[in-house]
Design an enzyme around this catalytic site. Sequence first.
Site: not given
Length: 483
Positions: A287, A253, A154
């Site tokens: 996210c 993450e 992303n």
Amino acid sequence: MTTTPVTYPTGALIDGQWITSATSFPVINPATGKEIARVPNLGAKETQDAVDAASRALGAWSAKPAKDRSIVLRRWFDLITANTEPLAQLMTAEQGKPLSEARGEVAYGASFVEWFAEEGKRAYGRTIPTTVASRRYITIKQPIGVVAAITPWNFPIAMITRKVASALAAGCTIIVKPAEDTPLCALAVAKLALDAGVPPGVFNVVTTMDAPAVGKVLTDDARVRKLTFTGSTAVGKALYRQCADTVKKLTLELGGNAPLLIFDDANLDQAVAGAMASKYRNAGQTCVCANRILVQSGIYDRFAAALVAAVEKLHVAPGTDARCTIGPLINADAIAKVEALSADAIAKGAKVMTGGTVNAAGPLFYQPTVISGVTRDMDIVREEIFGPVAALMRFETEADAIALANDTPFGLAAYLFSQNLSRAWRVAEKLEAGMVGVNDGIFSNEVVPFGGVKQSGLGREGAAEGLDEYLETKFICLGAIDA
Ligand code: NAP
């Protein structure tokens, strides 16, 4: 058929060499469904070669004065910045985001290189007052060693530079496995790193369609001292387990389920602007996207109407279209997920206020959507939507809002909108999240620590904390000092 000119490498990078392989895989433009390029499909053997190369390169790179590494990183920053336009074009071609956002990501990705070029010079140890007259206590910081990085699609440049720049600044060497959907940006920034003077073996890129095989080599090899992973919580947990045998240091993450709280005392315009920025950037595929928009009863109807009006101004199109504000989703699975979550919410009583369908621009384009009347029994509040769908929930009291916001195993980002300073501070302290935006929908940058709590991960990237993740602290005791 290749449809977009690719001026950067399409080979993988091991020990300073661009390598090919017997088999390759296509990189697809999600806006057109067409192949852009093919890259090598590497496996365990080549990954082992990359670990060997990174291990060989470690001694000389870690021995360089921090200032010398800083000069190389600064050149890398300059080259990325000078190549903003072709890098942005490449990113839009392989990832789909609007060109304006791609340019923004190149700048964001470069900012980590600039920051860590400087921060590497500040890997300070300490002197500690002694407890015994004949001793002196000192700590020094040393690079942890060879690092493996596994990254998502992303943010195909920023998720790489945020890891590589900090590792290299600390004196580590690194092997990057980029996402299968977006390997070209990784290879492009790696080429610019070589051009900047990063020596062979210091930065390696392994492209593959077989992530588990590559991941196994990276996690099993005891010479790899750290794994830094950005991606889904499910894969992060599996890699966490795989790292146990060699007791690697980890930065994870992982996924989020960000709540965005709007109180009756919010400034409506700020709340709408913040929700738009947080929810619809990258077509909802970040996210830190607001996954649940929790709105107090007194402002709910006005906020919902204003949000719908703003959403209906978004323009769905290929990222290369100058009017585009919402590009395609990454693949068919992403569309299927958004459709399934929306259908479940509607079946359980939620209402579509705008959108709710695939857009005529193509099969991967989803109309920006607002769904109201969402309740906690719906899948859409438990799972990451990762698409341009805003889910609105109503709450009555501050205590209810905090309880709803924290009712998730995730804890990456959270947002709140209120003009009451006491409330803003009080609620920010109570939200279980690694990052809280108060009256602000986008806040990530290179100088602040990025990361989550609970099942959103371990460790921090960016800021001074981001350098420390790649350093070990060594205590040295100088004994037998004469009086
Ligand atoms: P993903 O499916 O977990 O993939 C991430 C990376 O892991 C990719 O390179 C993938 O390779 C690789 N991978 C998959 N299975 C693996 C295995 N068994 N062993 C080793 N590597 C493996 O996540 P994604 O769909 O790319 O990214 C979306 C997720 O990333 C979301 O959950 C989002 O919240 C999270 N994310 C978090 C942050 C953060 O900073 N917290 C930032 C961005 C994204 P392939 O591509 O080849 O499958």
